[in-house]
Scaffold this active site. Structure first.
Site, PDB file in Angstrom:
ATOM      1  N   SER A   1       2.925   5.833   5.082  1.00 41.94           N
ATOM      2  CA  SER A   1       4.383   5.398   4.993  1.00 41.94           C
ATOM      3  C   SER A   1       4.580   4.528   6.129  1.00 41.94           C
ATOM      4  CB  SER A   1       5.098   6.805   5.251  1.00 41.94           C
ATOM      5  OG  SER A   1       4.990   7.628   3.924  1.00 41.94           O
TER       6      SER A   1
ATOM      7  N   GLY B   1       1.037   0.952   1.946  1.00 40.84           N
ATOM      8  CA  GLY B   1       1.088   0.735   0.330  1.00 40.84           C
ATOM      9  C   GLY B   1       2.250   0.232  -0.108  1.00 40.84           C
ATOM     10  N   GLY B   2       3.339   1.155  -0.232  1.00 34.25           N
ATOM     11  CA  GLY B   2       4.670   0.727  -0.902  1.00 34.25           C
ATOM     12  C   GLY B   2       5.198  -0.492  -0.162  1.00 34.25           C
TER      13      GLY B   2
ATOM     14  N   ASN C   1      -2.222  -2.450   0.468  1.00 35.43           N
ATOM     15  CA  ASN C   1      -2.850  -1.816  -0.629  1.00 35.43           C
ATOM     16  C   ASN C   1      -2.148  -1.686  -1.905  1.00 35.43           C
ATOM     17  OD1 ASN C   1      -4.632  -0.635  -2.516  1.00 35.43           O
ATOM     18  ND2 ASN C   1      -4.435   1.337  -1.429  1.00 35.43           N
ATOM     19  N   TRP C   2      -2.032  -2.453  -2.836  1.00 41.43           N
ATOM     20  CA  TRP C   2      -1.330  -2.668  -3.940  1.00 41.43           C
ATOM     21  C   TRP C   2      -1.535  -1.418  -5.019  1.00 41.43           C
ATOM     22  CZ3 TRP C   2      -1.074  -8.168  -5.814  1.00 41.43           C
ATOM     23  CH2 TRP C   2      -0.138  -9.003  -4.885  1.00 41.43           C
ATOM     24  N   LYS C   3      -2.774  -0.683  -5.085  1.00 40.26           N
ATOM     25  CA  LYS C   3      -2.849   0.335  -5.956  1.00 40.26           C
ATOM     26  C   LYS C   3      -3.099  -0.172  -7.412  1.00 40.26           C
ATOM     27  CE  LYS C   3      -1.319   3.346  -2.391  1.00 40.26           C
ATOM     28  NZ  LYS C   3      -0.842   5.003  -2.129  1.00 40.26           N
TER      29      LYS C   3
ATOM     30  N   GLY D   1       2.950   7.692   0.982  1.00 43.51           N
ATOM     31  CA  GLY D   1       3.618   7.512  -0.083  1.00 43.51           C
ATOM     32  C   GLY D   1       4.758   8.619  -0.106  1.00 43.51           C
TER      33      GLY D   1
ATOM     34  N   HIS E   1     -10.689   5.883  -0.265  1.00 48.24           N
ATOM     35  CA  HIS E   1      -9.328   6.106   0.074  1.00 48.24           C
ATOM     36  C   HIS E   1      -8.903   7.758  -0.732  1.00 48.24           C
ATOM     37  CE1 HIS E   1      -4.876   6.002  -0.988  1.00 48.24           C
ATOM     38  NE2 HIS E   1      -5.039   4.960   0.157  1.00 48.24           N
TER      39      HIS E   1
ATOM     40  N   GLU F   1      -6.987   8.676  -2.649  1.00 47.90           N
ATOM     41  CA  GLU F   1      -6.569   9.064  -3.968  1.00 47.90           C
ATOM     42  C   GLU F   1      -7.811   8.917  -4.883  1.00 47.90           C
ATOM     43  OE1 GLU F   1      -2.339   6.850  -3.520  1.00 47.90           O
ATOM     44  OE2 GLU F   1      -3.896   5.733  -4.430  1.00 47.90           O
TER      45      GLU F   1
ATOM     46  N   GLU G   1      -5.856   7.742   7.359  1.00 45.02           N
ATOM     47  CA  GLU G   1      -4.496   7.849   6.581  1.00 45.02           C
ATOM     48  C   GLU G   1      -4.268   9.461   6.133  1.00 45.02           C
ATOM     49  OE1 GLU G   1      -3.636   4.341   3.922  1.00 45.02           O
ATOM     50  OE2 GLU G   1      -5.528   5.434   2.878  1.00 45.02           O
TER      51      GLU G   1
END
Length: 250
Positions: A214, A235-236, A10-12, A174, A96, A98, A168
């Protein structure tokens, strides 16, 4: 019951269109056989169509990070699920943490989106979480039950196994602090049992449940060795081609 695992990124709100296409070109010929493992990348809406074109004929599936619950209308800034499907999108991330926290999305809204995505032919990846406060207080992950009950409310039984759940914990997203694999398994097991209570064991055993928070190349094998964890939502670690390939080819 063998469930096909998924490694999803997931690049966001990251990468230009040019960067997204270059990323696809770098990884698309180094992915596992889709019969063994599904590889998914979720990207900002503006990059989706060029990425679909770049990934054509390869195992890579492109996903949207969100959609609305109406197919068309006066909804400025929103994206239609039917438009996504017609553009070659396979999956859409919904709920999500966020989106829930920053944009005030409720379980009711997410439930509407899940129904709309399924009606359009998309496979939703529905996210649910728990808070650090509840974890620090020593409480177990039973709080996710109410979220699953609300987000999957009134789905047709034949559609439930088209939904993927991503567990999640918001405190792990993150932060570099991943949940202990045993705790992650506990959360995913509880989600599966909740689905079984709603729709029966057979359907629950077909639903794929991912862990996110993470995730990296150091912990992915231990996470995916758990009985009820069928993959990861990273994510990252999905933002760099070589990092993502380490996850995909774990």
């Amino acid at each position: 019951m063998m469930r096909s695992p998924i490694v999803a990124g997931n690049w966001k709100m990251n990468k230009t269109v040019e960067e997204a296409v270059e990323f696809v070109n770098q990884i698309k010929n180094h992915l596992p056989n889709p019969d063994v493992q599904e590889t998914v990348l979720a990207a900002p809406t503006i990059a989706l169509v060029p990425m679909v074109k770049a990934a054509a004929g390869t195992p890579l599936k492109i996903a949207a990070e969100n959609c609305y619950y109406q197919d068309a209308g006066a909804f400025t800034g929103e994206t239609s699920p039917t438009t996504l499907y017609s553009a070659g999108i396979h999956h859409v991330i919904l709920g999500h943490s966020e989106r829930r926290k920053l944009f005030n999305e409720t379980d009711h809204l997410i439930n509407l989106k899940v129904h709309a995505a399924l009606d359009a032919g998309l496979c939703p990846i529905v996210c649910c979480d728990e808070t650090m406060g509840r974890r620090v207080a020593g409480k177990k992950v039973h709080w996710v039950v109410s979220r699953i009950l609300a987000d999957l409310k009134d789905l047709k039984p034949e559609n439930v196994d088209k939904v993927t759940i991503a567990y999640e914990p918001s405190w792990a997203i993150g932060t570099g602090e991943s949940m202990d694999p045993d705790q992650a398994e506990e959360g995913c097991y509880l989600i599966r049992q909740t689905i079984a209570d709603m729709y029966g064991d057979t359907i629950a055993n077909n639903v794929r449940i991912l862990y996110g928070g993470s995730v990296n190349s150091d912990n992915i094998n231990q996470l995916m060795a758990s009985q009820d964890i069928d993959g990861v939502l990273a994510g990252g670690a999905s933002l760099d081609p070589q990092s993502f390939l380490k996850l995909v080819n774990h």
